[in-house]
Write a protein that holds these residues in place. Structure first.
Motif, PDB file in Angstrom:
ATOM      1  N   ASP A   1       0.903  -1.276   0.116  1.00 34.48           N
ATOM      2  CA  ASP A   1       0.061   0.161   0.154  1.00 34.48           C
ATOM      3  C   ASP A   1       1.038   1.226   0.084  1.00 34.48           C
ATOM      4  O   ASP A   1       1.612   1.194   0.786  1.00 34.48           O
ATOM      5  CB  ASP A   1      -0.681  -0.069   1.338  1.00 34.48           C
ATOM      6  N   VAL A   2       0.567   2.190  -1.118  1.00 33.83           N
ATOM      7  CA  VAL A   2       1.601   3.105  -1.139  1.00 33.83           C
ATOM      8  C   VAL A   2       0.634   4.714  -1.035  1.00 33.83           C
ATOM      9  O   VAL A   2      -0.446   4.519  -1.666  1.00 33.83           O
ATOM     10  CB  VAL A   2       2.228   3.384  -2.386  1.00 33.83           C
ATOM     11  N   VAL A   3       1.000   5.682  -0.413  1.00 42.01           N
ATOM     12  CA  VAL A   3       0.206   6.815  -0.640  1.00 42.01           C
ATOM     13  C   VAL A   3       0.856   7.729  -1.320  1.00 42.01           C
ATOM     14  O   VAL A   3       2.179   7.978  -1.111  1.00 42.01           O
ATOM     15  CB  VAL A   3      -0.292   7.542   0.789  1.00 42.01           C
ATOM     16  N   SER A   4       0.310   8.381  -2.384  1.00 38.93           N
ATOM     17  CA  SER A   4       0.906   9.385  -3.128  1.00 38.93           C
ATOM     18  C   SER A   4       0.965  10.706  -2.788  1.00 38.93           C
ATOM     19  O   SER A   4       0.088  11.080  -1.672  1.00 38.93           O
ATOM     20  CB  SER A   4       0.343   9.473  -4.541  1.00 38.93           C
ATOM     21  N   ASP A   5       1.783  11.720  -3.029  1.00 41.84           N
ATOM     22  CA  ASP A   5       1.483  13.069  -2.786  1.00 41.84           C
ATOM     23  C   ASP A   5       0.097  13.739  -2.866  1.00 41.84           C
ATOM     24  O   ASP A   5      -0.044  14.584  -1.890  1.00 41.84           O
ATOM     25  CB  ASP A   5       2.793  13.926  -3.663  1.00 41.84           C
ATOM     26  N   GLY A   6      -0.422  13.552  -3.829  1.00 41.87           N
ATOM     27  CA  GLY A   6      -1.769  14.034  -4.005  1.00 41.87           C
ATOM     28  C   GLY A   6      -3.011  13.416  -3.477  1.00 41.87           C
ATOM     29  O   GLY A   6      -4.102  13.659  -3.150  1.00 41.87           O
TER      30      GLY A   6
ATOM     31  N   ASP B   1       1.379  10.066  -9.133  1.00 43.71           N
ATOM     32  CA  ASP B   1       0.318   9.518  -9.612  1.00 43.71           C
ATOM     33  C   ASP B   1       0.395   9.595 -11.103  1.00 43.71           C
ATOM     34  O   ASP B   1      -0.793  10.345 -11.814  1.00 43.71           O
ATOM     35  CB  ASP B   1      -0.916  10.229  -8.927  1.00 43.71           C
ATOM     36  N   ARG B   2       1.457   9.178 -11.604  1.00 41.25           N
ATOM     37  CA  ARG B   2       1.642   9.256 -13.368  1.00 41.25           C
ATOM     38  C   ARG B   2       1.843   8.105 -13.781  1.00 41.25           C
ATOM     39  O   ARG B   2       2.827   7.264 -13.334  1.00 41.25           O
ATOM     40  CB  ARG B   2       2.594  10.482 -13.666  1.00 41.25           C
ATOM     41  N   VAL B   3       1.159   7.560 -14.874  1.00 46.35           N
ATOM     42  CA  VAL B   3       1.408   6.219 -15.657  1.00 46.35           C
ATOM     43  C   VAL B   3       1.659   6.330 -16.974  1.00 46.35           C
ATOM     44  O   VAL B   3       0.885   7.242 -17.824  1.00 46.35           O
ATOM     45  CB  VAL B   3      -0.123   5.262 -15.321  1.00 46.35           C
ATOM     46  N   VAL B   4       2.885   5.715 -17.552  1.00 43.30           N
ATOM     47  CA  VAL B   4       3.110   5.916 -18.914  1.00 43.30           C
ATOM     48  C   VAL B   4       3.246   4.539 -19.410  1.00 43.30           C
ATOM     49  O   VAL B   4       4.155   3.980 -18.889  1.00 43.30           O
ATOM     50  CB  VAL B   4       4.347   6.579 -19.236  1.00 43.30           C
ATOM     51  N   LEU B   5       2.559   4.191 -20.409  1.00 43.03           N
ATOM     52  CA  LEU B   5       2.724   2.958 -21.314  1.00 43.03           C
ATOM     53  C   LEU B   5       3.729   3.361 -22.375  1.00 43.03           C
ATOM     54  O   LEU B   5       3.589   4.375 -23.152  1.00 43.03           O
ATOM     55  CB  LEU B   5       1.446   2.475 -21.772  1.00 43.03           C
ATOM     56  N   GLN B   6       4.608   2.435 -22.722  1.00 47.34           N
ATOM     57  CA  GLN B   6       5.868   2.761 -23.604  1.00 47.34           C
ATOM     58  C   GLN B   6       5.612   2.271 -25.079  1.00 47.34           C
ATOM     59  O   GLN B   6       6.150   2.981 -25.823  1.00 47.34           O
ATOM     60  CB  GLN B   6       6.921   2.325 -22.898  1.00 47.34           C
TER      61      GLN B   6
ATOM     62  N   ARG C   1      -1.727  -7.170  -9.602  1.00 49.56           N
ATOM     63  CA  ARG C   1      -2.808  -6.051  -9.830  1.00 49.56           C
ATOM     64  C   ARG C   1      -2.480  -5.023  -8.763  1.00 49.56           C
ATOM     65  O   ARG C   1      -2.354  -5.081  -7.586  1.00 49.56           O
ATOM     66  CB  ARG C   1      -3.896  -6.783  -9.143  1.00 49.56           C
ATOM     67  N   LEU C   2      -2.456  -3.801  -9.411  1.00 47.13           N
ATOM     68  CA  LEU C   2      -2.026  -2.454  -8.751  1.00 47.13           C
ATOM     69  C   LEU C   2      -3.396  -1.726  -9.105  1.00 47.13           C
ATOM     70  O   LEU C   2      -4.022  -1.411  -9.768  1.00 47.13           O
ATOM     71  CB  LEU C   2      -1.017  -1.795  -9.185  1.00 47.13           C
ATOM     72  N   VAL C   3      -4.162  -1.393  -7.726  1.00 41.50           N
ATOM     73  CA  VAL C   3      -5.279  -0.383  -7.759  1.00 41.50           C
ATOM     74  C   VAL C   3      -5.158   0.947  -7.150  1.00 41.50           C
ATOM     75  O   VAL C   3      -4.527   0.898  -5.934  1.00 41.50           O
ATOM     76  CB  VAL C   3      -6.328  -1.079  -6.880  1.00 41.50           C
ATOM     77  N   GLY C   4      -5.236   2.060  -8.087  1.00 49.94           N
ATOM     78  CA  GLY C   4      -5.075   3.315  -7.484  1.00 49.94           C
ATOM     79  C   GLY C   4      -6.471   3.936  -7.210  1.00 49.94           C
ATOM     80  O   GLY C   4      -7.246   4.081  -8.179  1.00 49.94           O
ATOM     81  N   GLN C   5      -6.664   4.153  -5.970  1.00 53.29           N
ATOM     82  CA  GLN C   5      -7.821   5.002  -5.441  1.00 53.29           C
ATOM     83  C   GLN C   5      -7.403   6.591  -5.036  1.00 53.29           C
ATOM     84  O   GLN C   5      -6.773   6.822  -4.563  1.00 53.29           O
ATOM     85  CB  GLN C   5      -8.390   4.267  -4.023  1.00 53.29           C
ATOM     86  N   ARG C   6      -8.201   7.237  -6.007  1.00 59.57           N
ATOM     87  CA  ARG C   6      -8.158   8.751  -5.957  1.00 59.57           C
ATOM     88  C   ARG C   6      -9.165   9.411  -5.311  1.00 59.57           C
ATOM     89  O   ARG C   6     -10.375   9.051  -5.446  1.00 59.57           O
ATOM     90  CB  ARG C   6      -7.701   9.235  -7.504  1.00 59.57           C
ATOM     91  N   PRO C   7      -8.871  10.456  -4.622  1.00 66.91           N
ATOM     92  CA  PRO C   7     -10.023  11.217  -3.988  1.00 66.91           C
ATOM     93  C   PRO C   7     -10.970  11.789  -5.092  1.00 66.91           C
ATOM     94  O   PRO C   7     -12.351  11.753  -4.732  1.00 66.91           O
ATOM     95  CB  PRO C   7      -9.292  12.087  -3.172  1.00 66.91           C
ATOM     96  N   SER C   8     -10.586  12.353  -6.080  1.00 68.22           N
ATOM     97  CA  SER C   8     -11.646  13.064  -7.132  1.00 68.22           C
ATOM     98  C   SER C   8     -11.707  12.400  -8.391  1.00 68.22           C
ATOM     99  O   SER C   8     -12.625  12.810  -9.334  1.00 68.22           O
ATOM    100  CB  SER C   8     -10.880  14.496  -7.428  1.00 68.22           C
TER     101      SER C   8
ATOM    102  N   ALA D   1      -3.477  10.006  -3.446  1.00 70.74           N
ATOM    103  CA  ALA D   1      -4.221   8.641  -3.920  1.00 70.74           C
ATOM    104  C   ALA D   1      -3.416   7.611  -3.274  1.00 70.74           C
ATOM    105  O   ALA D   1      -2.319   7.906  -2.642  1.00 70.74           O
ATOM    106  CB  ALA D   1      -3.775   8.886  -5.455  1.00 70.74           C
ATOM    107  N   ARG D   2      -4.167   6.651  -3.312  1.00 68.06           N
ATOM    108  CA  ARG D   2      -3.625   5.488  -2.493  1.00 68.06           C
ATOM    109  C   ARG D   2      -3.664   4.341  -3.529  1.00 68.06           C
ATOM    110  O   ARG D   2      -4.371   3.914  -3.998  1.00 68.06           O
ATOM    111  CB  ARG D   2      -4.487   4.989  -1.447  1.00 68.06           C
ATOM    112  N   TRP D   3      -2.106   3.686  -3.602  1.00 65.48           N
ATOM    113  CA  TRP D   3      -2.277   2.655  -4.637  1.00 65.48           C
ATOM    114  C   TRP D   3      -1.913   1.184  -3.835  1.00 65.48           C
ATOM    115  O   TRP D   3      -0.923   1.271  -3.121  1.00 65.48           O
ATOM    116  CB  TRP D   3      -1.065   2.753  -5.410  1.00 65.48           C
TER     117      TRP D   3
END
Length: 191
Positions: free
Chosen positions: A86-91, A172-177, A118-125, A93-95
């Motif tokens: 479980d990781v909490v982002s600066d904004g 909270d940034r994701v890039v597919l390459q 499986r990674l699930v990002g839960q964002r407040p907004s 969001a919880r991953w």
């Protein structure tokens, strides 16, 4: 000394010498000790693990949970059974991440997740986003997720797939390459 005493003394000394020799042979170590096992493993095992990493304010910003972690005695890698993190982002969001198998490299501070990752990002907004794949590397210090294999990102009715991933969980940034394909469905505005 009489001859009878001399003979008796010789017999006593002979019996004492034989007894001493017998005792020495009985307690002496074997000439050929049993061979040591060639492939003896001494693993360290920890059950019911919960590891917490705290930020500068004292709040936990990374939690790693596993029912069992095994480490070879002379290795820098831990084998982790069904890791959850479980990781909490600066904004805010919880991953949350999970997999069937994990390997943690202590020297490089990395966690490899394998089999049904499986990674699930839960964002407040915004609605939650899910990243799935078979093999993903998580760099624990930087909170960055990397993969060179096929991955999928889904959010609501949208789904995007690609090969190669770089996700910065603190920003909270994701890039597919490569080989990116997908369908993005916009949300209906209320009003």
């Amino acid at each position: 000394m009489t001859p009878e005493r001399t003979r008796a003394l010789a017999v006593v000394l002979g019996v004492a010498a034989l007894a001493s020799y017998g005792l020495l042979r009985f307690f002496a170590p074997d000439d050929n000790p049993p061979p040591k096992p060639e492939a003896a493993r001494q693993d360290n095992e920890i059950r019911g693990v919960e590891m917490r990493v705290f930020d500068k304010t004292g709040a936990p910003n990374l939690v790693l949970v596993s029912p069992r972690i095994v480490s070879p005695k002379r290795g820098d890698e831990y084998l982790i059974e069904t890791p959850l993190f479980d990781v909490v982002s600066d904004g805010g969001a919880r991953w949350k991440g999970e997999a069937r198998i994990g390997r943690r490299d202590i020297g490089a501070d990395r966690l490899w997740l394998e089999d049904d990752v499986r990674l699930v990002g839960q964002r407040p907004s915004r609605p939650s986003a899910t990243i799935t794949g078979q093999r993903i590397e998580f760099q624990m210090t930087e909170r960055v997720v990397l993969s060179e294999e096929p991955v999928a990102i889904s959010q609501g009715d949208s789904r995007v797939t690609g090969v190669g991933l770089r996700a910065d969980l603190t920003r909270d940034r994701v890039v597919l390459q490569n080989d990116v394909e997908g369908v993005y469905v916009t949300q209906k505005r209320r009003g």
